[in-house]
Design an enzyme around this catalytic site. Structure first.
Site, short mmCIF file in Angstrom:
data_model
loop_
_atom_site.label_atom_id
_atom_site.label_comp_id
_atom_site.label_asym_id
_atom_site.label_seq_id
_atom_site.Cartn_x
_atom_site.Cartn_y
_atom_site.Cartn_z
N ASP A 239 -2.22 -11.68 -60.08
CA ASP A 239 -0.80 -11.54 -59.79
C ASP A 239 -0.18 -12.92 -59.98
OD1 ASP A 239 1.72 -11.27 -58.77
OD2 ASP A 239 1.10 -10.36 -56.87
N ILE A 240 0.71 -13.05 -60.93
CA ILE A 240 1.26 -14.39 -61.23
C ILE A 240 2.14 -14.91 -60.11
CG2 ILE A 240 1.09 -14.26 -63.75
CD1 ILE A 240 4.26 -13.71 -63.53
N TYR B 229 16.73 -10.61 -67.88
CA TYR B 229 15.61 -10.88 -68.80
C TYR B 229 15.94 -12.07 -69.70
CZ TYR B 229 12.30 -9.74 -72.64
OH TYR B 229 11.32 -9.76 -73.59
N1 LIG Z 1 7.34 -5.94 -76.60
C1 LIG Z 1 8.35 -6.56 -77.21
O1 LIG Z 1 9.06 -5.99 -78.06
C2 LIG Z 1 8.63 -7.99 -76.88
C3 LIG Z 1 7.94 -8.65 -75.90
N2 LIG Z 1 8.24 -9.96 -75.60
C4 LIG Z 1 7.53 -10.65 -74.55
O2 LIG Z 1 6.13 -10.49 -74.70
C5 LIG Z 1 5.50 -10.39 -73.42
C6 LIG Z 1 4.66 -9.13 -73.38
O3 LIG Z 1 5.52 -8.04 -73.60
P1 LIG Z 1 5.05 -6.53 -73.36
O4 LIG Z 1 3.59 -6.42 -73.47
O5 LIG Z 1 5.91 -5.71 -74.25
O6 LIG Z 1 5.52 -6.30 -71.86
P2 LIG Z 1 5.19 -5.03 -70.93
O7 LIG Z 1 6.40 -4.80 -70.08
O8 LIG Z 1 4.67 -3.92 -71.72
O9 LIG Z 1 4.00 -5.61 -70.01
C7 LIG Z 1 4.21 -6.57 -69.04
C8 LIG Z 1 3.02 -6.57 -68.10
O10 LIG Z 1 3.30 -7.51 -67.05
C9 LIG Z 1 2.64 -7.01 -65.91
N3 LIG Z 1 3.17 -7.62 -64.67
C10 LIG Z 1 4.29 -7.29 -63.99
N4 LIG Z 1 4.36 -8.01 -62.84
C11 LIG Z 1 3.27 -8.81 -62.82
C12 LIG Z 1 2.77 -9.76 -61.90
N5 LIG Z 1 3.40 -10.03 -60.75
N6 LIG Z 1 1.62 -10.40 -62.19
C13 LIG Z 1 0.95 -10.13 -63.34
N7 LIG Z 1 1.37 -9.23 -64.23
C14 LIG Z 1 2.52 -8.57 -63.98
C15 LIG Z 1 2.87 -5.51 -65.96
O11 LIG Z 1 1.94 -4.82 -65.14
C16 LIG Z 1 2.74 -5.23 -67.43
O12 LIG Z 1 1.45 -4.78 -67.76
C17 LIG Z 1 6.63 -10.41 -72.38
O13 LIG Z 1 6.75 -11.71 -71.86
C18 LIG Z 1 7.86 -10.06 -73.20
O14 LIG Z 1 9.02 -10.66 -72.67
C19 LIG Z 1 9.23 -10.64 -76.25
C20 LIG Z 1 9.96 -10.01 -77.20
C21 LIG Z 1 9.68 -8.67 -77.65
C1 LIG Z 2 13.11 -7.55 -77.72
C2 LIG Z 2 12.49 -7.59 -76.39
O1 LIG Z 2 12.39 -8.63 -75.81
C3 LIG Z 2 12.05 -6.33 -75.75
N1 LIG Z 2 11.42 -5.43 -76.64
C4 LIG Z 2 13.23 -5.64 -75.12
O2 LIG Z 2 13.85 -4.81 -75.83
O3 LIG Z 2 13.58 -5.95 -73.97
#
Ligand SMILES: NC(=O)C1=CN([C@@H]2O[C@H](COP(=O)(O)OP(=O)(O)OC[C@H]3O[C@@H](n4cnc5c(N)ncnc54)[C@H](O)[C@@H]3O)[C@@H](O)[C@H]2O)C=CC1
Ligand SMILES: CC(=O)[C@H](N)C(=O)O
Length: 373
Positions: free
Chosen positions: A106-107, A195
């Site tokens: 947990d971060i 965000y």
């Molecule tokens: N998926 C996308 O299109 C994009 C993602 N990103 C960034 O990439 C990263 C990964 O994105 P995704 O995998 O899509 O996000 P996601 O929303 O699918 O996964 C985020 C994860 O963070 C975990 N989490 C939540 N609270 C937490 C806590 N207290 N401690 C530890 N873990 C916790 C959740 O359980 C979840 O598995 C994020 O930082 C996001 O902002 C950036 C731009 C686009």
């Molecule tokens: C572009 C991102 O950061 C993400 N997929 C979102 O739509 O919030």
């Protein structure tokens, strides 16, 4: 008095300033007076630094989301299964639990994070935990905690233990007053979502720790990422993933953005490769610490037209979600990633036609593709 000189004087009065006078190399925690995070002046003695010849020991936070499992698989191929630890606060499904090291993290729990880094001799940290744009607007205080307080914990642990730290940012770090077509690396950033605000904060804090404490911080602003075998976590670009599931399963899709909403997008393979490439880039090639990366830009209508080439009976309808639409209307339409291309040779592989073919093949619609052609 010039600001730089004033700062140098203040730093000169701080304990732990190196004799060489280079004020970037002292670990942060030496300056945190009463913080429980304070570490002794010889902290580097036990911090495990990455020598460049060893394999990195990797921790991924928030690893069970859309991107983390793919990143773990990708890095394990490169660095070995046991050198990459996936972590999250959720329970992993069997195949992920048995696929390589998984740990609870947990971060928001600083001590837990530090313990994991120390016990596993972590040298590289990929910080993926976050609440994305749409879900963040529905849970502002949780998004503020995870995206901002959590980031502070990660930055402190990374600085104390001399880690190379990757934090993804996003097209969402820009807002309605940013130039939208194209959006350069350096321009006004006034996002209107929690965000986006938290991601601008992450970019600035990471760069500050880099210049102030020498933290090896690296950051890419991702476009919307499209993946076949993982579900998006509550973002504005999620439609571009869901459309493939619905097209293959039902032959139709109801889109929550207007047909003309143009956003930058990238296939996950390009995203993971860009992430590793920037982490492996020699420090001297990085003229900045936060880069835009891009692959393609399209509207829901463009995507539907491309899908129609493979699934002639496909139908798209629109039922606009006002929250997501307002967010999308404030984001870049085209992303200028020329600095990433120039500095460390970024080049994407997937444009819209390759994206659609790859996604449909993954979802098992080969027969329909064959019929359509
Ligand atoms: N998926 C996308 O299109 C994009 C993602 N990103 C960034 O990439 C990263 C990964 O994105 P995704 O995998 O899509 O996000 P996601 O929303 O699918 O996964 C985020 C994860 O963070 C975990 N989490 C939540 N609270 C937490 C806590 N207290 N401690 C530890 N873990 C916790 C959740 O359980 C979840 O598995 C994020 O930082 C996001 O902002 C950036 C731009 C686009
Ligand atoms: C572009 C991102 O950061 C993400 N997929 C979102 O739509 O919030």
């Amino acid at each position: 008095m010039p600001v730089a000189r004033m700062l140098r004087q203040v730093v000169g009065q701080m304990p732990g300033r190196p004799a060489c006078g280079c004020w970037t190399s002292a670990p942060l925690a030496r300056f945190l007076g009463t913080s429980p995070r304070q570490i002794p002046a010889d902290a580097n003695f036990y911090s495990s630094s990455f020598s460049g010849t060893d394999q990195p020991r990797v921790l991924i936070t928030g690893g069970l989301g859309q991107l983390g499992v793919g990143l773990a698989n990708f890095l394990r191929k490169r660095f070995g299964k046991d050198n990459v630890i996936l972590s999250d606060i959720r329970k992993p499904p069997d195949h992920i639990f048995h696929g390589g090291p998984f740990i609870y993290s947990d971060i928001l729990d600083y001590k837990n994070l530090r313990e994991i880094v120390v016990n596993n001799r972590i040298t590289w940290l990929f910080h993926y935990s976050a609440l994305l744009s749409a879900i963040g607007e529905a849970n502002v205080s949780l998004a503020r905690a995870v995206n901002i307080t959590g980031l502070h914990n990660v930055l402190d642990v990374a600085a104390e233990h001399n880690l190379r730290l990757f934090v993804p940012s996003t097209i969402g770090a820009f807002g309605p007053t940013s130039p939208r077509n194209p959006t350069p690396d350096i321009c006004i950033q006034r996002p209107r979502t929690i965000y986006g605000v938290s991601k601008v904060h992450a970019e600035l804090m990471g760069e500050y720790y880099h210049y102030r404490y020498g933290l090896d911080f690296r950051c890419l602003r991702y476009p919307g990422i499209i993946s076949a075998d993982s579900q998006p976590g509550g973002g504005t670009t999620d439609y571009a993933v869901q459309i493939f599931h619905d097209a293959v399963k039902n032959g139709k899709f109801e889109c929550n953005l207007k047909s003309s909403t143009r956003l930058p997008m990238m296939y996950i393979d390009d995203c993971l490769r860009a992430t590793l490439e920037v982490m492996e880039a020699p420090a001297e090639s990085l003229s900045m610490r936060t880069y835009n990366v891009n692959a393609m830009s399209f509207t829901p209508e463009d995507l539907a037209q491309e899908l129609l080439k493979h699934i002639p009976e496909f139908q798209i309808t629109y039922n606009v979600d006002s929250v997501r639409q307002a967010i999308a209307d404030s984001w870049p339409m085209n992303f200028d990633d020329s600095n990433a291309r120039k500095d460390w040779g970024w080049k994407h592989d997937f444009d819209l036609p390759e994206l659609v073919t790859t996604m449909l093949n993954f979802h098992g619609s080969d027969t329909r593709v064959a019929q359509a052609n």
